[in-house]
Scaffold this active site. Structure first.
Site, PDB file in Angstrom:
ATOM      1  N   HIS A 190      -1.502   1.126 -26.545  1.00  0.00           N
ATOM      2  CA  HIS A 190      -0.591   1.139 -27.408  1.00  0.00           C
ATOM      3  C   HIS A 190       0.396   0.199 -26.664  1.00  0.00           C
ATOM      4  O   HIS A 190       1.609   0.084 -27.226  1.00  0.00           O
ATOM      5  CB  HIS A 190      -0.058   2.301 -27.935  1.00  0.00           C
ATOM      6  N   ASP A 233      -7.633   4.504 -26.205  1.00  0.00           N
ATOM      7  CA  ASP A 233      -6.289   3.935 -25.850  1.00  0.00           C
ATOM      8  C   ASP A 233      -6.154   3.413 -24.541  1.00  0.00           C
ATOM      9  O   ASP A 233      -5.130   3.882 -23.588  1.00  0.00           O
ATOM     10  CB  ASP A 233      -5.080   5.300 -25.932  1.00  0.00           C
ATOM     11  N   SER A 311       4.320   5.307 -20.158  1.00  0.00           N
ATOM     12  CA  SER A 311       2.853   5.177 -20.592  1.00  0.00           C
ATOM     13  C   SER A 311       2.052   4.186 -19.933  1.00  0.00           C
ATOM     14  O   SER A 311       2.688   3.104 -19.762  1.00  0.00           O
ATOM     15  CB  SER A 311       2.910   4.779 -22.069  1.00  0.00           C
TER      16      SER A 311
END
Length: 467
Positions: A190, A233, A311
């Site tokens: 993402h 992910d 992230s």
């Protein structure tokens, strides 16, 4: 009489050009300026008032030739009105200025104490001394691993500078880790999801990667797409960087983690590069609802502060080994609430080599058609995954799995129902796919537990690559 006719002609000319003026204010100022130049100078406002009152009284008493007299007095009347209005505006503006200006508020006067000296009011300064062993260990861990953490910017998004001078980091900017000296960078799907949504081909630039070269100095490189897996992910990029500035992260084991042990997170929250936060592992085997829109099993929960921008960065154990990739937070405000999640290193070790070699994740499967969970429920299958079709000559057919079929009378005969894989129970189709994906690889031999009518069977089978 000649003066009267001249003034009337001037007024008629002024009326003819009136539509050409942009507003009454310009007309008034222009007319007043001309009349002022035509009027005699006045010594003071007091003299002007006396002259005006005297002439006004004479007009009211004599009442001779009123039109001619008014035209003669017009310059003085206009000038007096203009002067009075200007004076009122001056006093009003001054009053409003002093009323609202901050300087009108009385300032606090610093009294001070002239009887003391600077040395007397300066407290003693104590040396920091040596760090405690735990502090020194954390400092060394950060110094050793910070060069393995990179800053990643999606090429389709740009940081924006707001009016306060603070850089607003849009979603899509995050962190990553140096995987090897070949230039492979691992991050979250993402983080570069906006660029990946455009279906770029392998080798296309999807991000800018900033690598820390020395203290306070970073070099920027183009991050080219190698492979990506939305279901986990994870994404792999590659940079053309010198080997001497590529410092791969040390990957640890996540299968032996314990709740309560110390962990550290390094990343770039809100654009503040190479930020360290410390916490403990507060939970294991969590379901992670990733920003990529998928659910990832086996997640690591931590109370180390993880914010937007973290992230893709590493979660380290107390030895400095990467035990996970930070991926999500549980929050209602958009900032850390003490509940962060990381993809375990066991999953990363399984997926990343496949992304590098094949450009995609290779998943183990049975290569047969299973009934969707709603269909299985309609057929009264409450536990397990119902087999609908088994391709001929497949490993599943050779293992003896039976599909759902029609009987001689047209009645529906349910196929085999998979209720377990080895020691893992299976409640539905989704859970079967999850078990095979998380715990097995292509070529593994497993034991399927089958419900066939009233019988319970065990069938050995070799897993194939999922189609």
């Amino acid at each position: 009489m000649q003066d009267v006719l001249t003034l009337q002609a001037s007024l008629q000319t002024l009326g003819s050009v009136l539509p050409k003026w942009s507003g009454r204010r310009e007309l008034f100022l222009s007319s007043a300026s001309q009349l002022r130049r035509a009027s005699p100078p006045l010594s003071s406002s007091k003299d002007l008032r006396n002259d005006f009152l005297e002439e006004g009284n004479q007009r009211s008493v004599s009442r001779l030739k009123p039109d001619e007299q008014c035209l003669k007095d017009l310059p003085r009347i206009v000038y007096y009105d203009r002067f009075s209005a200007t004076r009122r505006m001056l006093f009003t503006s001054m009053a409003m200025y002093f009323w609202g200006h901050p300087s009108w508020v009385p300032a606090a006067h610093a009294l001070g104490d002239p009887t003391v000296t600077i040395e007397e009011v300066t407290p003693p300064i104590y040396p920091s001394g040596k760090l405690f062993p735990t502090e020194e260990r954390i400092v060394n861990l950060f110094a050793r691993n910070t060069y393995s953490v990179v800053n990643i910017f999606d090429v389709t998004l740009r940081p924006q500078l707001n009016m306060t001078g603070v850089i607003e980091v849009p979603e899509g900017n995050g962190s990553g880790v140096v995987w090897d000296r070949l230039g492979h960078i691992v991050t979250n799907y993402h983080v570069v999801g906006n660029a990946l949504s455009r279906n770029p081909s392998p080798g296309k630039v999807v991000a800018r990667v900033n690598i820390l070269v020395s203290e306070g100095l970073q070099k920027s490189f183009e991050g080219k797409l190698v492979g990506a897996d939305r279901l986990k992910d994870l994404a792999v990029l590659k940079v053309e960087a010198p080997m001497d500035i590529l410092r791969p992260i040390n990957v640890g084991t996540s299968s032996v983690l314990k709740v309560g042990q110390r962990c550290l997170a390094i990343g770039n929250p809100f654009g503040f590069d190479h930020t360290l936060t410390v916490g403990v592992i507060s939970g294991l085997s969590r379901e992670i609802f990733s920003q990529a829109g998928v659910t990832i099993s086996g997640g690591i929960q931590t109370d180390a502060a993880i914010n937007p921008g973290n992230s893709g960065g590493p979660l380290l154990d107390s030895k400095g080994n990467m035990i996970g990739i930070n991926t999500a937070i549980f929050t209602q405000t958009g900032t850390s609430a003490g509940v962060g999640f990381a993809i375990p290193s066991s999953t990363v070790l399984k997926v990343v080599p496949q992304l590098i070699q094949f450009g995609k994740a290779i998943r183990a499967g049975l290569n047969l058609e299973l009934a969707p969970d709603p269909v299985a429920n309609q057929l009264n299958v409450r536990n397990g995954a119902l087999v609908l079709q088994v391709p001929a000559n497949s490993l599943a057919a050779k293992a003896g799995l039976l599909p759902t079929r029609r009987g001689f009378a047209g009645n529906l005969i349910l196929g085999d129902i998979i209720v377990g894989v080895d020691n893992h129970p299976v409640k539905n189709k989704a859970e079967l796919s999850k078990v095979l994906d998380d715990d097995y690889s292509v070529g593994d031999r497993v034991l399927l537990k089958i419900q066939r009518g009233d019988e319970k069977l065990e069938l050995p089978i070799v897993l194939e690559q999922a189609s």
